[in-house]
Design a protein around this motif. Structure first.
Motif, short mmCIF file in Angstrom:
data_model
loop_
_atom_site.label_atom_id
_atom_site.label_comp_id
_atom_site.label_asym_id
_atom_site.label_seq_id
_atom_site.Cartn_x
_atom_site.Cartn_y
_atom_site.Cartn_z
N MET A 140 55.10 15.45 24.38
CA MET A 140 54.90 15.74 23.32
C MET A 140 55.82 15.56 21.57
O MET A 140 55.73 15.76 21.14
CB MET A 140 54.70 17.88 23.39
N ARG A 141 57.11 16.00 22.51
CA ARG A 141 58.17 15.88 21.29
C ARG A 141 58.19 14.60 20.21
O ARG A 141 58.49 14.19 19.19
CB ARG A 141 59.52 16.72 22.10
N THR A 142 57.78 13.77 21.20
CA THR A 142 57.77 12.31 20.29
C THR A 142 56.31 12.45 19.44
O THR A 142 56.67 11.80 18.37
CB THR A 142 57.89 11.35 21.86
N VAL A 143 55.44 13.12 19.80
CA VAL A 143 54.13 12.75 18.84
C VAL A 143 54.54 13.45 17.97
O VAL A 143 53.92 13.07 16.98
CB VAL A 143 53.16 13.79 19.81
N TYR A 144 55.37 14.85 18.39
CA TYR A 144 55.63 14.92 16.46
C TYR A 144 56.81 14.80 16.07
O TYR A 144 56.89 15.46 15.38
CB TYR A 144 55.42 16.34 17.17
N GLN A 145 57.13 13.98 15.77
CA GLN A 145 58.02 13.16 15.54
C GLN A 145 57.52 12.73 14.44
O GLN A 145 56.49 12.04 14.02
CB GLN A 145 58.83 12.11 16.30
N PRO A 146 58.17 12.85 13.01
CA PRO A 146 56.88 12.21 12.18
C PRO A 146 57.70 11.01 11.96
O PRO A 146 55.79 10.45 11.49
CB PRO A 146 58.27 12.49 10.54
N ASP A 147 57.86 10.15 11.77
CA ASP A 147 57.68 9.00 12.51
C ASP A 147 56.37 7.70 13.02
O ASP A 147 55.44 7.26 12.66
CB ASP A 147 58.77 7.40 12.14
N VAL A 148 56.21 8.76 14.30
CA VAL A 148 55.58 8.59 15.38
C VAL A 148 53.98 9.11 15.19
O VAL A 148 53.41 7.93 14.75
CB VAL A 148 56.09 8.44 16.19
N THR A 149 54.35 10.05 14.93
CA THR A 149 53.21 11.00 13.24
C THR A 149 52.40 10.03 13.05
O THR A 149 51.06 9.57 12.97
CB THR A 149 53.07 11.92 13.30
N ARG A 150 53.18 9.39 11.63
CA ARG A 150 52.36 8.36 10.69
C ARG A 150 52.18 7.19 11.44
O ARG A 150 50.75 7.18 10.71
CB ARG A 150 53.46 8.19 9.51
N ARG A 151 52.73 6.46 12.24
CA ARG A 151 52.13 5.51 12.59
C ARG A 151 51.26 4.75 13.41
O ARG A 151 50.25 4.95 13.59
CB ARG A 151 53.27 4.96 13.70
#
Length: 407
Positions: free
Chosen positions: A308-319
């Motif tokens: 979940m922490r990975t999902v909400y990293q800004p670069d990941v979310t944007r991709r």
């Protein structure tokens, strides 16, 4: 030497016959069709880069089967580690003890969501006791769509909407609502724009019969009685916009990415804007979408929290959002609303304006069992000419009796 060879042979035999430790695995169930898991792919890739020994399996679950499958997993204490579902699913399953309370298990993530998530999406998840059984995942809101060659500018308020619709009607063009038509969902924005709510702040009493609610339903019914707006559940409003049958309509934000693709002849002839303001001056739209949550029976809770922490990293979310657009879809990150400003979307300013004034369904455990009562009241008024005050009073009375019975 014989003894040494015997020991070596025994060690080799034990090595090849001993059971191997299973590699860690995360299973994610996502509501939607078979294309839905593609949205999660950038997050899986980013997570695997940090955890190369963890296998991540993402499965789609049709909306029609979701609650049944989730309830069965809860009963058996076996199933996915993470799930997506509607806000109401998170509230209902959390109340049954099926989901991890993020406020307790991951205060760092809860704090990040407070800073970056859409406020309306977060309000729809936060229980009165402060528990948080999921994180906002994606969202859609209603917008006004109109023929820019027929309407000079989008209506700014309720009175302006009626005036614009009446002028269009005189020229042979109608109006339509596509998302939640003649149900509680379609009525909900008008309720909030008028200053009304479904329950009180503690979810202890239904207040759907307030003067603000009566005013909202009275206005909502006029859209059908005076403007002859279609009453079927999902009218072809965008097709009607393309043909000219409708000059003005309300629907979800998914049309921003597909309008020109589906209706090529409409390119350059349509525009989008935030909803008209109600008596309070607010343009509140209903906020739909999904939530990402962790099951309490997951044996990989720590790994799931890190996912979940990975999902909400800004670069990941944007991709993730860009991946959806690349496939002709729309995925607006409700947990990282700050990333929407980076997406190549038409009428992005109108979208951001509307997202700043949007509310999800009531964050009350009883809502999923009572929403039909509000829909019935709305339809009795719109379709059968019922009195708004009487119908809302009756709905509130039934809702409050049920609330009192469960105390």
């Amino acid at each position: 030497m014989k003894a040494l060879l015997a020991q070596t042979a025994l060690a080799f035999l034990l090595a090849i016959t001993a059971p191997r430790a299973e590699a860690a695995r995360l299973v994610i169930w996502m509501v939607g069709d078979d294309k839905t898991p593609q949205v999660m792919r950038p997050a899986v890739q980013a997570y695997r880069a940090r955890h190369p020994g963890v296998t991540v399996e993402v499965r789609d679950v049709p909306w029609a089967d979701a609650m049944t499958k989730y309830s069965a997993a809860l009963a058996s204490q076996r199933g996915p580690d993470l799930i997506t579902g509607s806000t109401s699913y998170a509230i209902a399953l959390g109340a049954k003890g099926a989901l991890v309370d993020l406020a307790e298990a991951a205060p760092d993530l809860a704090s990040q969501l407070t800073r970056h998530a859409n406020p309306g999406a977060l309000r729809a998840l936060h229980r009165a006791d402060g528990r948080l059984f999921g994180a906002p995942f994606d969202m859609h809101v209603q917008l006004q769509y109109y023929r820019s060659d027929l309407v000079h500018a989008a209506p700014a308020d309720w009175a302006g909407f009626l005036a614009t619709a009446q002028a269009l009607h005189a020229r042979g063009h109608g109006v339509a609502q596509q998302w939640g038509n003649t149900s509680w969902l379609g009525f909900y924005p008008y309720l909030r724009q008028a200053g009304g709510t479904v329950y009180d702040a503690g979810c202890t009493r239904a207040v759907i019969d307030s003067p603000a609610a009566v005013s909202a339903l009275t206005y909502y019914a006029r859209l059908y009685r005076e403007l002859n707006a279609p009453t079927d559940g999902w009218p072809d409003a965008d097709g009607g916009l393309a043909s000219g049958r409708y000059g003005l309509m309300q629907s979800g934000t998914w049309l921003l990415s597909r309008m020109d693709m589906v209706h090529k002849g409409l390119a350059g002839k349509w525009a989008a804007a935030a909803l008209p303001a109600g008596p309070t001056g607010r343009r509140t739209a209903v906020l739909g979408g999904t939530v990402l949550a962790i099951t309490r029976f997951s044996p990989q809770r720590a790994l799931a929290l890190d996912f979940m922490r990975t999902v909400y990293q800004p670069d990941v979310t944007r991709r993730m959002a860009e991946a959806a657009l690349a496939h002709g879809g729309m995925w607006l990150p409700s947990g990282r609303q700050d990333q929407i400003a980076h997406l190549p979307l038409p009428y992005r300013d109108a979208l951001l304006t509307q997202l700043a004034d949007a509310e999800g369904p009531p964050p009350c455990p009883t809502w999923m069992r009572q929403d039909y009562l509000l829909t019935r009241a709305v339809q009795r008024v719109v379709l059968a000419g019922g009195d708004p005050q009487a119908e809302l009073r009756q709905a509130a009375a039934v809702m409050n009796r049920a609330l009192e019975a469960q105390r």
